[in-house]
Motif scaffolding. Structure first.
Motif, PDB file in Angstrom:
ATOM      1  N   GLU C  75      18.502   3.003  -3.463  1.00  0.00           N
ATOM      2  CA  GLU C  75      19.718   2.875  -2.661  1.00  0.00           C
ATOM      3  C   GLU C  75      19.578   1.724  -1.672  1.00  0.00           C
ATOM      4  N   GLY C  76      18.965   0.654  -2.146  1.00  0.00           N
ATOM      5  CA  GLY C  76      18.864  -0.549  -1.331  1.00  0.00           C
ATOM      6  C   GLY C  76      17.711  -0.577  -0.337  1.00  0.00           C
ATOM      7  N   GLU C  77      16.976   0.563  -0.199  1.00  0.00           N
ATOM      8  CA  GLU C  77      15.875   0.562   0.764  1.00  0.00           C
ATOM      9  C   GLU C  77      14.546   0.581   0.036  1.00  0.00           C
ATOM     10  N   ASP C  78      13.569  -0.134   0.583  1.00  0.00           N
ATOM     11  CA  ASP C  78      12.268  -0.192  -0.058  1.00  0.00           C
ATOM     12  C   ASP C  78      11.460   1.056   0.300  1.00  0.00           C
ATOM     13  N   LEU C  79      11.184   1.869  -0.695  1.00  0.00           N
ATOM     14  CA  LEU C  79      10.453   3.117  -0.450  1.00  0.00           C
ATOM     15  C   LEU C  79       9.032   2.843   0.006  1.00  0.00           C
ATOM     16  N   LEU C  80       8.500   1.683  -0.360  1.00  0.00           N
ATOM     17  CA  LEU C  80       7.098   1.418  -0.028  1.00  0.00           C
ATOM     18  C   LEU C  80       6.904   1.136   1.453  1.00  0.00           C
ATOM     19  N   THR C  81       7.992   0.873   2.171  1.00  0.00           N
ATOM     20  CA  THR C  81       7.823   0.602   3.601  1.00  0.00           C
ATOM     21  C   THR C  81       8.152   1.832   4.438  1.00  0.00           C
ATOM     22  N   LYS C  82       8.485   2.931   3.777  1.00  0.00           N
ATOM     23  CA  LYS C  82       8.858   4.121   4.533  1.00  0.00           C
ATOM     24  C   LYS C  82       7.625   4.855   5.045  1.00  0.00           C
ATOM     25  N   SER C  83       7.825   5.580   6.142  1.00  0.00           N
ATOM     26  CA  SER C  83       6.721   6.371   6.681  1.00  0.00           C
ATOM     27  C   SER C  83       6.581   7.638   5.830  1.00  0.00           C
ATOM     28  N   PRO C  84       5.417   8.283   5.896  1.00  0.00           N
ATOM     29  CA  PRO C  84       5.243   9.509   5.102  1.00  0.00           C
ATOM     30  C   PRO C  84       6.310  10.547   5.408  1.00  0.00           C
ATOM     31  N   GLY C  85       6.715  10.652   6.640  1.00  0.00           N
ATOM     32  CA  GLY C  85       7.743  11.624   7.012  1.00  0.00           C
ATOM     33  C   GLY C  85       9.067  11.309   6.338  1.00  0.00           C
TER      34      GLY C  85
END
Ligand SMILES: Nc1ncnc2c1ncn2[C@@H]1O[C@H](COP(=O)(O)OP(=O)(O)OP(=O)(O)O)[C@@H](O)[C@H]1O
Ligand SMILES: Nc1ncnc2c1ncn2[C@@H]1O[C@H](COP(=O)(O)OP(=O)(O)O)[C@@H](O)[C@H]1O
Ligand code: SF4
Ligand code: SF4
Ligand SMILES: [Mg+2]
Ligand SMILES: [Mg+2]
Lengths: 317, 306, 329
Positions: C75-85
């Motif tokens: 959905e346009g956001e990079d999952l690899l930059t997300k925090s674990p939460g």
């Protein structure tokens, strides 16, 4: 060569704490079949339908509750010691799981030579030669004999298992899901190997499978099992071309063809495979059968020859 | 797999190696005779204490025997008793476990009933009764310990056998026309060896403690043999004044038991046949742990299991 | 295409750092998935299908496994930059997973009701009768009959097919946008498999969820996938619409796979085997990883990695030989 008449196998099940008439799993409930020399009988059906149980009875690993099994016309229960030894040499098996089929602590040489009778008149060197010969026959290197099973891949292990089954030059091999645990690309190798060996050695097979495509590839005759009973038997091609029993029809239609343009209307069965402790009354397939009639719920259909060579148990015919 | 079990327990290993070396070379290591003392030299404290003497680094007991030498020779007794008792009960228990597990049915019920009885025997009571009716001797100590030990082997090996029996290679051996004896010897036994090794190690601690207890109670190794348990018993009258008589054999026993148990735990984690299978499979095909099984299990396998 | 894609994976790399060296389980995987689409991921075992799936939800087994490169745009956001939460909120709520063995993905000690409601409560904060209703709805949609009486039952009281439907119900209960199904039918019987696939299609049509379906069964691919990605040695070697890939397989590996399968429709005389074995992902050869087994190998194949060639609209193949096919067409 092998003939079974009315085989039944009930396994007692513990009903928890209840004391009373103990229930039983009717794993096989009156199965008759015949396999001639050089022939391949395919047995297909869903899990729990009793295929493995049938294989185990043929291999004398389980004793049937009722019915008889004959080998070259002789009742197995009346076997003498010599008869049994001869049977053990003539009838071999390959099972599904190439990991659990080979003892991890034995060398291939000893695994493969296991079926050779100890007093069979073969010297140690002759045995070792024989092992290498069958290893070569199944497409393994002769020097694999000195290795342990964990040094082989799944497909190679299945080849070792096949080599063991061949070492006594048997007439008959029971294949219980021989390719189900293997990777797609390996299946072809093993299926081709089995087919080639059959042509070369004139073996008879019983191939048990829930993969209709694999069964079709090897089998000349087909038997369809449902809930401990054979619902249809016949020449393989004829059954595939025109299934008679509604279950066979559904089973064949659930098998997916290999091209998207061949997508077709599948017959999707309702419900689940029946509980083997309490199979439905009447025709065991009736709760799921799209063509069920009133009579199916009460009256059990008998197996009859509908057309030459085509036997099925269904009230439609 | 917890990471902690990966490393070999160096501490425990070192203690065990020391113990074995000590036992083997006891005559060269011990400064004095373990059994003969000079009564005039009795109750000398360890060397670092006031009144201590260099000749007796860990002091002497009430008969003037050198404590260090006795502790050193005591390792021999512990080792020999453990080896013999475990060898005897292990052989017996394993054989019964294999037969019981493989045969099943009535044989199994019967043998396991015996094992249950064996397991529920009040250890000390039986030991005292059995040894008391005859003279304390090495042979009796070993027999008593074995009697108490075999059911542990039998039970575990039986359980293991039940699992192995279900493997396809056993069914295939039957199809190959092999006898039960052959199957037990060639197929089942080699596959229980790792378990056997683990149980054996884990029992060493138990045997040493049991031997100590028996000796302490005076029904074990006959005096004046320098058994650790015997030494502790000897020293108990002098706990307040000559604690070293009790402390050093006690420490030796504690360290040994701790070390073999650590070793046993490590062995169990490493020789567990299931883990081993995975390990050896991983050589051909790198381990796939939390990832769902790489080889497709057919519908068959799933349903057979359930 | 007008709508923005739901998922864009670019050059994803997941490696395992083991004693034997670096296993390149996923080594440069790229694909795009639109809402409501079904992508089938196929290939031999060990080629990296499951690791790809686990990477998408950042559940690569630590510490050996690490995502070492690429982007996963969901959905346009990079999952690899997300925090674990943040990742935890994405999993289960927006991306659901169904695994091969329904027995191990359900907790044998908890009732079905507890397990389904736990997930629903966690992600939607529902309680009481609203929760119960939602749970019953989720089970009902997956055709668990008499769901209310079954809430109190344990997984072992369910058949394999029902367990798989329950774990799918858990996955779909929060109306995710993406369902990752790793060999969901491998442990099921043929007729039950047919039921399950039909149901999956139905649920997809109703909810517009996109599906990544991992399988090694080309029959399933042919039956339900919109697009196929064929994986080999950690890379997607061919991708395209299902019809395209089956009618015009452009990578020698795809061709080989299709030829080596027995087909129910045809009583084939001889199956064509693929010789050799998949390569060791820790010791990949230079050039094309399929080269040692490839019947169409050229000398360049063993020296340089093959280019990605467009052999049709949206149909890509990574092969030196495919180029010729591309220019011919
Ligand atoms: N030793 C046993 N004790 C009790 N029940 C058994 C035993 N062996 C088989 N059964 C039951 O008998 C029925 C038939 O089992 P069988 O293993 O023959 O099925 P199958 O057709 O081979 O299935 P699968 O495809 O799963 O191997 C099943 O309901 C099974 O649970
Ligand atoms: N935990 C792990 N440690 C090391 N290697 C792994 C691990 N999990 C997977 N691999 C390796 O990654 C590769 C891809 O595995 P996987 O995705 O499970 O294959 P598939 O699902 O296609 O059968 C294999 O070579 C496998 O050995
Ligand atoms: S007997 Fe009746 S229920 Fe059974 S298969 Fe035939 S039509 Fe169906
Ligand atoms: S690049 Fe070469 S070796 Fe690789 S698949 Fe294509 S033709 Fe075969
Ligand atoms: Mg079976
Ligand atoms: Mg996988």
């Amino acid at each position: 060569m092998i003939e079974a008449v009315g085989l039944k196998k009930y396994f007692p099940v513990s009903t928890g704490f209840a004391i009373g008439p103990s229930a039983s799993v009717k794993a096989l409930d009156g199965v008759s079949m015949k396999v001639g020399a050089g022939e391949t009988l395919g047995i297909v059906g869903e899990s729990g339908s009793g295929k493995t149980t049938l294989a185990k009875i043929i291999l004398l690993l389980e004793r049937p509750t009722a019915g008889s099994l004959r080998f070259d016309g002789k009742e197995v229960t009346a076997f003498t010691r010599d008869d049994l030894a001869r049977y053990r040499r003539s009838v071999q098996a390959v099972f599904q799981d190439p990991y659990s089929s080979l003892n991890p602590r034995m060398r291939v040489e000893h695994i493969v030579s296991e079926p050779l009778p100890r007093d069979g008149g073969l010297s140690r060197a002759e045995k070792s030669d024989r092992v290498r010969e069958v290893l070569q026959l199944v497409g393994l290197r002769r020097d694999s004999a000195g290795l342990y099973p964990h040094e082989f891949s799944g497909g190679q292990r299945q080849r070792i298992a096949i080599a063991r089954a061949l070492v006594t030059y048997p007439k008959f091999i029971v294949l219980d899901e021989p390719v189900s645990a293997l990777d797609v690309s390996i299946r072809a190798q093993i299926l081709n190997l089995l087919k080639g060996l059959q042509e070369k050695l004139g073996l008879a097979y019983v191939i048990i499978s829930h993969d209709l495509a694999a069964a079709r590839y090897l089998a000349t005759r087909l038997a369809v099992m449902y809930a401990g009973k054979l619902v249809e038997t016949g020449e393989c091609d004829a059954v595939y071309a025109e299934p008679l029993h509604p279950y066979t029809e559904a089973l064949l239609s659930a098998a997916l063809p290999l091209h998207p343009s061949a997508r077709r209307q599948r017959i999707v069965l309702r419900g689940e495979v029946p509980n083997p402790v309490k199979p439905p009354a009447g025709c065991r397939f009736h709760p799921r059968c799209p063509k069920a009639m009133e009579r199916c719920e009460t009256e059990e259909p008998a197996a009859r020859e509908i057309k030459p060579g085509r036997v099925t148990a269904c009230h439609l015919y | 797999m917890p990471a902690r079990s990966r490393e070999l327990p160096w501490f425990a290993g070192a203690i065990l190696v020391t113990l074995v070396l000590t036992a083997v070379f006891a005559p060269y290591l011990a400064p004095q005779s373990p059994t003969e003392g000079d009564i005039t030299q009795k109750l000398i404290p360890p060397v670092w204490m006031e009144r201590g003497e260099g000749r007796h680094p860990l002091g002497t007991d009430r008969f003037g025997r050198d404590v260090l030498s006795r502790v050193i020779y005591g390792s021999r007794i512990s080792l020999v008793v453990s080896l013999l008792a475990i060898g005897l009960s292990g052989t017996f228990g394993t054989a019964l476990g294999l037969i019981s597990g493989y045969r099943g049915g009535f044989t199994d019920s019967l043998l396991m009933r015996f094992a249950d009885i064996g397991l529920s025997l009040p250890t000390i009571l039986i030991a005292v009764v059995l040894v008391a009716v005859s003279e304390p001797s090495f042979r009796n100590v070993i027999l008593v310990i074995s009697l108490l030990l075999w059911p542990r082997f039998a039970r575990q090996i039986r359980g293991e056998t039940l699992g192995i029996k279900e493997q396809d290679f056993v069914a295939l051996a039957v199809v190959a026309g092999r006898s039960s004896t052959w199957i037990i010897c060639r197929h089942i036994f080699p596959n229980v060896v790792p378990t056997l090794l683990v149980i054996s190690t884990l029992q060493v601690g138990y045997v040493i403690l049991l031997e100590g207890t028996l000796s302490f109670l005076g029904v074990g190794v006959p005096p004046p043999n320098p058994a650790w348990g015997l030494m502790i018993a000897d020293g108990r009258g002098f706990l307040a004044t000559a604690w070293w008589i009790t402390l050093f054999p006690g420490l030796a026993m504690l360290l040994t038991v701790l070390a073999v148990n650590l070793m046993g735990d490590w062995l169990r984690d490493h020789l567990d046949p299931k883990l081993r299978q995975l390990g050896s499979r991983a050589e051909a095909e790198p381990a796939i742990e939390p990832v769902p099984e790489a080889r497709p299990r057919g519908a068959a396998a799933g349903a057979d299991g359930g | 295409m007008a709508a923005a894609p739901l998922l864009v994976v670019e050059d994803l790399k997941t490696h395992f750092f083991t004693r034997r060296g670096v296993t390149k389980a996923v080594d440069g995987v790229s694909f795009t998935l639109h809402a409501g689409e079904t992508l089938a991921l196929v290939g031999e075992s060990g080629c990296g299908k499951s690791v790809t799936c686990l990477s998408l939800v950042r559940l690569v087994p630590e510490p050996a496994g690490r995502i070492v490169g690429g982007r996963i745009l969901f959905e346009g956001e990079d999952l690899l930059t997300k925090s674990p939460g943040e990742m935890r909120r994405v999993r289960g709520k927006k991306i659901a997973m169904v695994l091969q063995d329904p027995m191990t993905s359900l907790n044998p000690a908890l009732t079905i009701g507890t397990q389904v409601s736990e997930v629903v409560r966690l992600h939607q904060g529902l309680r009481g009768s609203a929760l119960r209703e939602r749970v019953l709805g989720a089970l009902g949609r997956l055709r668990i009959s008499a769901a209310d009486t079954r809430l109190g039952q344990y997984p072992h009281q369910f058949s394999g097919g029902m367990r798989q439907r329950v774990s799918s119900a858990i996955g779909l209960s929060c109306e995710p946008r993406l369902l990752i199904a790793d060999e969901p039918t491998t442990s099921l019987d043929v007729t039950i498999q047919a039921q399950y696939l039909d149901l999956l299609k139905e649920v997809q049509a109703a909810a517009g969820v996109a599906i990544i379906l991992v399988t090694h069964d080309f029959g399933i691919v042919a039956a339900i996938a919109d697009r196929v990605a064929v994986m080999y040695a950690g890379r997607i070697v061919e991708t395209g619409t299902t019809l395209e890939v089956f009618s015009n397989p452009s990578h020698p590996y795809t061709r080989a796979l299709l030829r080596c399968l027995p087909d129910v429709g045809l009583g084939r005389q001889q199956l064509v085997e693929i010789g050799g074995q998949p390569p060791d992902l820790a010791r990949l050869p230079a050039g094309c990883p399929f080269a040692p087994r490839c019947p169409e190998r050229q000398s360049i194949c063993e020296e340089q990695s093959p280019p990605t060639v467009s052999v049709g609209s949206g149909h890509l193949a990574e092969c030196w030989a495919a180029k010729a096919a591309g220019t011919r067409a």
